[in-house]
Every structure is written in C-alpha cells, then in structure tokens.
Design a protein around this motif. Structure first.
Motif, PDB file in Angstrom:
ATOM      1  N   SER A  31       0.856  -1.186   0.000  1.00 26.39           N
ATOM      2  CA  SER A  31       0.000   0.000   0.000  1.00 26.39           C
ATOM      3  C   SER A  31       0.892   1.237   0.000  1.00 26.39           C
ATOM      4  O   SER A  31       2.095   1.143   0.270  1.00 26.39           O
ATOM      5  N   PHE A  32       0.309   2.361  -0.336  1.00 26.98           N
ATOM      6  CA  PHE A  32       1.024   3.641  -0.298  1.00 26.98           C
ATOM      7  C   PHE A  32       0.410   4.520   0.775  1.00 26.98           C
ATOM      8  O   PHE A  32      -0.806   4.533   0.961  1.00 26.98           O
ATOM      9  N   THR A  33       1.244   5.271   1.467  1.00 27.96           N
ATOM     10  CA  THR A  33       0.781   6.242   2.453  1.00 27.96           C
ATOM     11  C   THR A  33       1.442   7.580   2.167  1.00 27.96           C
ATOM     12  O   THR A  33       2.657   7.646   1.961  1.00 27.96           O
ATOM     13  N   THR A  34       0.640   8.632   2.136  1.00 30.82           N
ATOM     14  CA  THR A  34       1.196   9.984   2.033  1.00 30.82           C
ATOM     15  C   THR A  34       1.569  10.418   3.435  1.00 30.82           C
ATOM     16  O   THR A  34       0.736  10.404   4.349  1.00 30.82           O
ATOM     17  N   THR A  35       2.834  10.802   3.622  1.00 29.84           N
ATOM     18  CA  THR A  35       3.326  11.095   4.970  1.00 29.84           C
ATOM     19  C   THR A  35       3.534  12.580   5.228  1.00 29.84           C
ATOM     20  O   THR A  35       3.733  12.980   6.373  1.00 29.84           O
ATOM     21  N   GLY A  36       3.500  13.409   4.193  1.00 33.59           N
ATOM     22  CA  GLY A  36       3.674  14.846   4.420  1.00 33.59           C
ATOM     23  C   GLY A  36       3.886  15.600   3.123  1.00 33.59           C
ATOM     24  O   GLY A  36       4.108  14.996   2.067  1.00 33.59           O
ATOM     25  N   ILE A  37       3.785  16.916   3.211  1.00 34.11           N
ATOM     26  CA  ILE A  37       4.060  17.756   2.049  1.00 34.11           C
ATOM     27  C   ILE A  37       4.932  18.917   2.496  1.00 34.11           C
ATOM     28  O   ILE A  37       4.922  19.307   3.662  1.00 34.11           O
ATOM     29  N   GLN A  38       5.699  19.435   1.537  1.00 29.41           N
ATOM     30  CA  GLN A  38       6.561  20.587   1.815  1.00 29.41           C
ATOM     31  C   GLN A  38       6.478  21.543   0.646  1.00 29.41           C
ATOM     32  O   GLN A  38       6.803  21.175  -0.490  1.00 29.41           O
ATOM     33  N   ALA A  39       6.027  22.768   0.906  1.00 31.18           N
ATOM     34  CA  ALA A  39       5.991  23.800  -0.133  1.00 31.18           C
ATOM     35  C   ALA A  39       7.389  24.391  -0.265  1.00 31.18           C
ATOM     36  O   ALA A  39       8.029  24.729   0.735  1.00 31.18           O
ATOM     37  N   LEU A  40       7.875  24.486  -1.486  1.00 29.82           N
ATOM     38  CA  LEU A  40       9.210  25.017  -1.738  1.00 29.82           C
ATOM     39  C   LEU A  40       9.115  26.477  -2.177  1.00 29.82           C
ATOM     40  O   LEU A  40       8.088  26.916  -2.701  1.00 29.82           O
ATOM     41  N   PRO A  41      10.185  27.247  -1.988  1.00 28.13           N
ATOM     42  CA  PRO A  41      10.133  28.685  -2.292  1.00 28.13           C
ATOM     43  C   PRO A  41       9.758  29.005  -3.748  1.00 28.13           C
ATOM     44  O   PRO A  41       9.171  30.047  -4.015  1.00 28.13           O
ATOM     45  N   ASN A  81       4.485   0.801   1.473  1.00 24.42           N
ATOM     46  CA  ASN A  81       4.488  -0.124   2.607  1.00 24.42           C
ATOM     47  C   ASN A  81       4.498  -1.557   2.102  1.00 24.42           C
ATOM     48  O   ASN A  81       3.618  -1.957   1.348  1.00 24.42           O
ATOM     49  N   ARG A  82       5.524  -2.301   2.514  1.00 28.00           N
ATOM     50  CA  ARG A  82       5.678  -3.679   2.062  1.00 28.00           C
ATOM     51  C   ARG A  82       5.328  -4.649   3.182  1.00 28.00           C
ATOM     52  O   ARG A  82       5.333  -4.282   4.351  1.00 28.00           O
ATOM     53  N   THR A  83       5.023  -5.861   2.813  1.00 29.05           N
ATOM     54  CA  THR A  83       4.639  -6.881   3.794  1.00 29.05           C
ATOM     55  C   THR A  83       5.855  -7.731   4.171  1.00 29.05           C
ATOM     56  O   THR A  83       6.944  -7.545   3.624  1.00 29.05           O
ATOM     57  N   GLY A  84       5.650  -8.646   5.085  1.00 30.74           N
ATOM     58  CA  GLY A  84       6.712  -9.580   5.458  1.00 30.74           C
ATOM     59  C   GLY A  84       7.823  -8.958   6.275  1.00 30.74           C
ATOM     60  O   GLY A  84       8.962  -9.426   6.248  1.00 30.74           O
ATOM     61  N   GLY A  85       7.515  -7.869   6.986  1.00 30.37           N
ATOM     62  CA  GLY A  85       8.527  -7.262   7.840  1.00 30.37           C
ATOM     63  C   GLY A  85       9.541  -6.414   7.113  1.00 30.37           C
ATOM     64  O   GLY A  85      10.516  -5.962   7.724  1.00 30.37           O
ATOM     65  N   GLN A  86       9.358  -6.209   5.830  1.00 27.73           N
ATOM     66  CA  GLN A  86      10.291  -5.367   5.074  1.00 27.73           C
ATOM     67  C   GLN A  86      10.047  -3.896   5.396  1.00 27.73           C
ATOM     68  O   GLN A  86       8.917  -3.471   5.591  1.00 27.73           O
ATOM     69  N   ASP A  87      11.123  -3.136   5.431  1.00 24.60           N
ATOM     70  CA  ASP A  87      10.998  -1.698   5.679  1.00 24.60           C
ATOM     71  C   ASP A  87      10.259  -1.034   4.527  1.00 24.60           C
ATOM     72  O   ASP A  87      10.397  -1.450   3.365  1.00 24.60           O
ATOM     73  N   PRO A  88       9.491   0.019   4.825  1.00 26.02           N
ATOM     74  CA  PRO A  88       8.846   0.748   3.731  1.00 26.02           C
ATOM     75  C   PRO A  88       9.877   1.451   2.864  1.00 26.02           C
ATOM     76  O   PRO A  88      10.991   1.746   3.316  1.00 26.02           O
ATOM     77  N   VAL A  89       9.500   1.703   1.617  1.00 22.72           N
ATOM     78  CA  VAL A  89      10.354   2.445   0.684  1.00 22.72           C
ATOM     79  C   VAL A  89       9.852   3.887   0.669  1.00 22.72           C
ATOM     80  O   VAL A  89       8.671   4.142   0.415  1.00 22.72           O
ATOM     81  N   VAL A  90      10.743   4.823   0.982  1.00 19.21           N
ATOM     82  CA  VAL A  90      10.369   6.233   1.002  1.00 19.21           C
ATOM     83  C   VAL A  90      10.487   6.801  -0.408  1.00 19.21           C
ATOM     84  O   VAL A  90      11.535   6.698  -1.046  1.00 19.21           O
ATOM     85  N   LEU A  91       9.391   7.370  -0.904  1.00 19.70           N
ATOM     86  CA  LEU A  91       9.354   7.986  -2.225  1.00 19.70           C
ATOM     87  C   LEU A  91       8.800   9.395  -2.081  1.00 19.70           C
ATOM     88  O   LEU A  91       7.715   9.571  -1.522  1.00 19.70           O
TER      89      LEU A  91
END
Length: 196
Positions: free
Chosen positions: A111-121, A132-142
């Motif tokens: 699954s995908f989770t939106t974790t935050g947004i940042q407005a740039l100048p 978010n991956r299953t089987g105890g794998q760490d999530p991949v940050v994108l």
C-alpha cells in the motif's frame, strides 16, 4: 486499511481527469498510486505489455514527461533540433512507463501512504510518501516533486533525485553519440523491458 484499499481500487477504475495547473499535489500523487496499485493487483494476468498499456495514460497525466526529459538531458537540450527533442521526449516517455511496468510486476499486499508535504520557495511542492511492504520489510520512502499540477521528479529514499541520476548517466551517451544515440538507447531499453 481495507477501506483505504477499497477506495484506492475504486479510484483506479475511474478515468483520470485532465490535471489542471492548480491541481492539488497530494491528489495528483494519490491518483497515480491508485492506478499503480490496480495494475500491481492484476500484474500477472496483464503481463509486461498489458501493464505498460494500463500505466501509459495515468503516467502521461500525472507526470510532466516532456519537462522530465529536458531536465534529465540537461543543458545540451537547447542545442538539439525540434525533431531531435521530440524523438527524445517520446523515447524517454516510453522508457519511463516501461520501467514502471517492469518494476511493479506483482502484488503482495503493498500500500502507499502519504506522509507529508513541503511547499518550496519556487512554488513546487514535495509530496512525501511511503510504499508499505509486507513480510517485515521496511517501507520504501518515495518523494514526488510536483510543479504546476504534475510530477517532475521522484526522490528515492527521500533524497536521491531520479532525474539527477539519469542526467549523470545520459551525459556520457550524449557525449559519445548525441541525441540520436540516446533516443536509440532508450527505445532499446524499453523493448527489453517489455520483452519485445
């Protein structure tokens, strides 16, 4: 989680509207994620070519592939003729879709989770997400860089610009053979990814 997945599945079945200049950056990313999850769930039946066909429209609408081509090529872009620029844009776009079709070739409860947004100048917005991956794998940050309602770069692990990596890679190809060689290389890569 089940409700979110159901909503994502439903959203993936709806046609993606043309994204306006002022489109909500989070909505842009989440629409793309919904389409991607739908393809992942049906990945085996679709095969590489079917995944490519299903992802082509969502990617064309969510990503500014023409701008991404210019950024990945770098300063030499302005020295190319219009026909060379067009051929490169088409090859880069095809390769980008083929890459996603090859990478996301199955589904195991991700699954995908939106974790935050940042407005740039400069007016761009960085949308932070996790795969978010299953089987105890760490999530991949994108993280997705959204400009005027469309994605123009993806940061892997949150900090590594995909286009900066591409520019470094493409510079050698362009130096050795110019835009024609890069166009041919990208087309060949697409064909390999799609098993053509």
């Amino acid at each position: 989680m089940t409700t979110r997945r159901t909503l994502l599945s439903a959203a993936a079945l709806m046609p993606l509207p043309a994204l306006a200049q002022g489109a909500d950056p989070v909505a842009v990313v989440e629409r793309f994620h919904a389409a991607l999850l739908a393809v992942m769930r049906d990945a085996q039946r679709l095969g590489a070519r079917g995944r490519y066909d299903r992802l082509s429209s969502p990617m064309q609408q969510s990503f500014d592939l023409a701008a991404m081509t210019r950024i990945a090529v770098g300063p030499s872009w302005n020295g190319f003729g219009a026909a060379e620029q067009q051929a490169l844009t088409e090859a880069f776009s095809r390769w980008s879709v083929a890459t996603y079709a090859a990478r996301f070739d199955g589904y195991a409860g991700e699954s995908f989770t939106t974790t935050g947004i940042q407005a740039l100048p400069n007016g761009d917005v960085l949308v932070r997400t996790s795969l978010n991956r299953t089987g105890g794998q760490d999530p991949v940050v994108l993280s997705y860089l959204v400009r005027r309602g469309r994605i123009v770069d993806v940061y892997l692990t949150g900090t590594i610009s995909e286009l900066a990596s591409r520019r470094s890679e493409f510079s050698g190809i362009l130096r050795d053979g110019g835009p024609t060689r890069l166009t041919n290389e990208l087309n060949a890569r697409s064909a390999r990814l799609l098993g053509a």
